[in-house]
Design an enzyme around this catalytic site. Structure first.
Site, mmCIF file in Angstrom:
data_model
loop_
_atom_site.group_PDB
_atom_site.id
_atom_site.type_symbol
_atom_site.label_atom_id
_atom_site.label_comp_id
_atom_site.label_asym_id
_atom_site.label_seq_id
_atom_site.Cartn_x
_atom_site.Cartn_y
_atom_site.Cartn_z
ATOM 1 C CB ILE A 1 43.888 54.277 46.771
ATOM 2 C CG1 ILE A 1 42.811 54.650 46.171
ATOM 3 C CG2 ILE A 1 44.847 53.276 46.261
ATOM 4 C CD1 ILE A 1 43.447 55.350 44.660
ATOM 5 C CG HIS B 1 46.541 48.118 45.756
ATOM 6 N ND1 HIS B 1 45.436 47.147 45.552
ATOM 7 C CD2 HIS B 1 47.553 47.068 45.945
ATOM 8 C CE1 HIS B 1 45.745 45.912 45.239
ATOM 9 N NE2 HIS B 1 47.061 45.816 45.596
ATOM 10 N N GLY C 1 34.797 42.376 51.381
ATOM 11 C CA GLY C 1 34.469 43.083 50.357
ATOM 12 C C GLY C 1 35.621 43.411 49.233
ATOM 13 C CB THR C 2 38.710 42.139 48.353
ATOM 14 O OG1 THR C 2 39.438 41.912 46.950
ATOM 15 C CG2 THR C 2 38.840 41.002 49.236
HETATM 16 C C1 BJW Z 1 30.919 44.387 48.892
HETATM 17 C C2 BJW Z 1 29.801 45.372 48.857
HETATM 18 C C3 BJW Z 1 29.324 45.630 49.981
HETATM 19 C C4 BJW Z 1 30.537 45.347 46.864
HETATM 20 N N1 BJW Z 1 29.277 44.939 51.131
HETATM 21 N N2 BJW Z 1 31.108 43.713 49.967
HETATM 22 C C5 BJW Z 1 48.199 36.283 36.252
HETATM 23 C C6 BJW Z 1 48.008 35.424 37.316
HETATM 24 C C7 BJW Z 1 48.135 36.059 38.545
HETATM 25 C C8 BJW Z 1 48.589 37.165 38.818
HETATM 26 C C9 BJW Z 1 48.915 37.861 37.769
HETATM 27 C C10 BJW Z 1 48.732 37.486 36.397
HETATM 28 N N3 BJW Z 1 49.047 38.523 35.626
HETATM 29 C C11 BJW Z 1 49.441 39.651 36.142
HETATM 30 C C12 BJW Z 1 49.319 39.418 37.417
HETATM 31 C C13 BJW Z 1 49.647 40.496 38.594
HETATM 32 C C14 BJW Z 1 48.831 41.433 38.704
HETATM 33 C C15 BJW Z 1 47.417 40.776 38.781
HETATM 34 O O1 BJW Z 1 46.885 40.223 40.006
HETATM 35 N N4 BJW Z 1 46.518 40.538 37.703
HETATM 36 C C16 BJW Z 1 44.979 39.991 38.020
HETATM 37 C C17 BJW Z 1 44.039 41.050 37.210
HETATM 38 C C18 BJW Z 1 45.301 38.557 37.256
HETATM 39 N N5 BJW Z 1 49.177 42.236 40.004
HETATM 40 C C19 BJW Z 1 49.785 42.868 40.138
HETATM 41 O O2 BJW Z 1 50.417 43.435 38.864
HETATM 42 C C20 BJW Z 1 50.233 43.528 41.559
HETATM 43 N N6 BJW Z 1 51.419 43.869 41.415
HETATM 44 C C21 BJW Z 1 52.465 42.306 41.333
HETATM 45 O O3 BJW Z 1 52.029 41.422 41.406
HETATM 46 O O4 BJW Z 1 53.873 42.762 41.542
HETATM 47 C C22 BJW Z 1 54.668 41.438 41.392
HETATM 48 C C23 BJW Z 1 55.181 41.401 42.652
HETATM 49 C C24 BJW Z 1 54.246 41.007 43.924
HETATM 50 C C25 BJW Z 1 54.898 40.706 45.106
HETATM 51 C C26 BJW Z 1 56.204 40.806 45.359
HETATM 52 C C27 BJW Z 1 57.074 41.035 44.118
HETATM 53 C C28 BJW Z 1 56.380 41.399 43.031
HETATM 54 C C29 BJW Z 1 49.749 45.032 41.491
HETATM 55 C C30 BJW Z 1 48.089 44.954 41.574
HETATM 56 C C31 BJW Z 1 47.727 46.565 41.670
HETATM 57 C C32 BJW Z 1 46.287 46.738 41.785
HETATM 58 N N7 BJW Z 1 45.970 48.032 41.448
HETATM 59 C C33 BJW Z 1 44.445 48.567 41.634
HETATM 60 C C34 BJW Z 1 44.456 49.615 41.565
HETATM 61 C C35 BJW Z 1 45.041 50.625 42.508
HETATM 62 C C36 BJW Z 1 44.957 51.946 42.679
HETATM 63 C C37 BJW Z 1 43.425 52.471 42.367
HETATM 64 O O5 BJW Z 1 42.348 52.284 43.275
HETATM 65 O O6 BJW Z 1 43.027 53.063 41.394
HETATM 66 O O7 BJW Z 1 43.998 48.096 42.848
HETATM 67 S S1 BJW Z 1 43.512 47.567 40.631
HETATM 68 C C38 BJW Z 1 42.160 47.567 41.741
HETATM 69 O O8 BJW Z 1 41.893 45.988 42.190
HETATM 70 C C39 BJW Z 1 42.588 48.118 42.819
HETATM 71 C C40 BJW Z 1 42.024 47.298 44.096
HETATM 72 O O9 BJW Z 1 42.528 47.489 45.101
HETATM 73 C C41 BJW Z 1 42.051 45.986 43.274
HETATM 74 C C42 BJW Z 1 41.298 45.050 43.916
HETATM 75 O O10 BJW Z 1 39.869 45.317 43.735
HETATM 76 P P1 BJW Z 1 38.814 44.867 44.741
HETATM 77 O O11 BJW Z 1 39.048 45.835 46.043
HETATM 78 O O12 BJW Z 1 38.712 43.646 45.225
HETATM 79 O O13 BJW Z 1 37.471 45.574 44.176
HETATM 80 P P2 BJW Z 1 36.209 44.691 43.081
HETATM 81 O O14 BJW Z 1 35.611 46.043 42.553
HETATM 82 O O15 BJW Z 1 37.188 43.654 42.400
HETATM 83 O O16 BJW Z 1 35.387 43.774 44.205
HETATM 84 C C43 BJW Z 1 34.480 44.363 45.030
HETATM 85 C C44 BJW Z 1 34.041 43.521 45.811
HETATM 86 O O17 BJW Z 1 33.084 44.073 46.870
HETATM 87 C C45 BJW Z 1 33.261 42.375 45.269
HETATM 88 O O18 BJW Z 1 33.344 41.298 45.395
HETATM 89 C C46 BJW Z 1 31.872 42.871 45.911
HETATM 90 O O19 BJW Z 1 30.971 41.357 46.034
HETATM 91 C C47 BJW Z 1 32.075 43.522 46.929
HETATM 92 N N8 BJW Z 1 31.052 44.430 47.481
HETATM 93 N N9 BJW Z 1 29.614 45.867 47.751
HETATM 94 C C48 BJW Z 1 30.393 43.930 51.127
HETATM 95 N N10 BJW Z 1 28.117 46.761 50.221
#
Ligand code: BJW
Length: 232
Positions: free
Chosen positions: A89, A105, A171-172
């Site tokens: 974001i 997001h 980076g995810t």
């Molecule tokens: C480096 C580094 C360096 C570090 N160099 N790399 C059960 C099973 C499956 C799905 C679900 C379930 N129960 C519920 C769900 C759905 C749910 C979900 O996925 N939950 C899981 C936790 C299980 N998803 C949702 O609810 C989504 N909506 C949805 O599904 O709607 C239904 C629908 C879909 C499609 C059509 C119709 C209907 C919504 C998800 C919203 C996520 N929101 C957030 C907050 C956003 C606002 C904010 O920023 O505050 O998004 S949560 C948070 O996680 C944020 C991020 O974008 C997201 C992902 O995180 P990210 O970016 O991967 O960060 P990290 O910290 O996890 O990883 C960092 C990485 O960087 C690591 O790998 C490091 O190694 C690496 N790294 N330094 C390179 N220097």
């Protein structure tokens, strides 16, 4: 060559923005995922506003890094054959020059009015309950996608994945859906898949290739390689 890139918090880590799920992922004792939910906002809107106000303020103190700039360089060469899907974001990709981008997001520098549905560019705080610039009602929330809410731009992302030759995840952690399913969808649609991450992500097995290290090193090197192989 048609390329779809997916980025996560890791690409902005070296700019100074914390990721969600690393060892330093706590904010005032809360895991970010506990604050980034509609339930948390309903139960304690002030707490959630303070969380996003602090992150919005932090954005003013950071700059895009070499990885953001490298992707903007790749977009310049590929034009409409390129789409950047970001879960972040922050606006570091946009500030680096990325234009073909889907912030799936949402955006920290945007507010959404729960009364009239208007989105407004927003750089100030929300905790103090400012009025919506469109309707005047104090019903603004951060314009971000919380768990259970539908991410933005899914049609555009789906179409790009369908036609992609190469999908690159940067980076995810690959634990949040639907973003976490994009590599598998791209692979099924016939694209090559590559992961660039500090460490192997949860979804590493779905990638044809993976490179591990800091984004500011891996991404510029990979972009240089791709550009050097493009026809002049
Ligand atoms: C480096 C580094 C360096 C570090 N160099 N790399 C059960 C099973 C499956 C799905 C679900 C379930 N129960 C519920 C769900 C759905 C749910 C979900 O996925 N939950 C899981 C936790 C299980 N998803 C949702 O609810 C989504 N909506 C949805 O599904 O709607 C239904 C629908 C879909 C499609 C059509 C119709 C209907 C919504 C998800 C919203 C996520 N929101 C957030 C907050 C956003 C606002 C904010 O920023 O505050 O998004 S949560 C948070 O996680 C944020 C991020 O974008 C997201 C992902 O995180 P990210 O970016 O991967 O960060 P990290 O910290 O996890 O990883 C960092 C990485 O960087 C690591 O790998 C490091 O190694 C690496 N790294 N330094 C390179 N220097």
């Amino acid at each position: 060559m048609r390329v779809v890139i997916l980025t996560g918090a890791g690409i902005s880590a070296e700019s100074g923005l914390p990721t969600f799920r690393d060892a330093h992922g706590l904010w005032e004792g809360h895991r970010p995922e506990e604050v980034a939910t509609p339930e948390a906002f309903e139960a304690d809107p002030l707490l959630v506003h303070r969380f996003y106000d602090a992150r919005r303020a932090a954005l003013a103190t950071v700059e895009p890094n070499a990885a953001h700039h490298a992707l903007a360089r790749l977009e310049e060469r590929l034009g409409d054959d390129y789409l950047l899907v970001t879960q972040n974001i922050d606006d570091l990709h946009q500030r680096a020059g990325s234009r073909r981008i889907v912030p799936m997001h949402g955006r920290l520098r945007s507010s959404y009015c729960l009364h009239c549905g208007e989105r407004s560019h927003w750089t100030a705080t929300l905790a103090d309950g400012p009025p919506c610039p469109a309707c005047g009602v104090a019903a603004l929330r951060p314009d971000v996608v919380w768990f259970g809410e539908v991410p933005h731009g899914l049609d555009r992302i789906g179409k790009a994945i369908e036609h992609a030759d190469l999908f690159v995840s940067i980076g995810t952690s690959g634990v949040v859906y639907p973003a976490a399913g994009l590599a598998t969808a791209a692979h099924s649609a016939g694209a090559r898949t590559l992961e660039l991450n500090l460490v192997p992500s949860d979804g590493v097995t779905v990638f044809d290739q993976a490179r591990h290290g800091p984004a500011t090193e891996l991404v510029p090197a990979w972009v240089d390689e791709v550009i050097s192989q493009l026809p002049r």
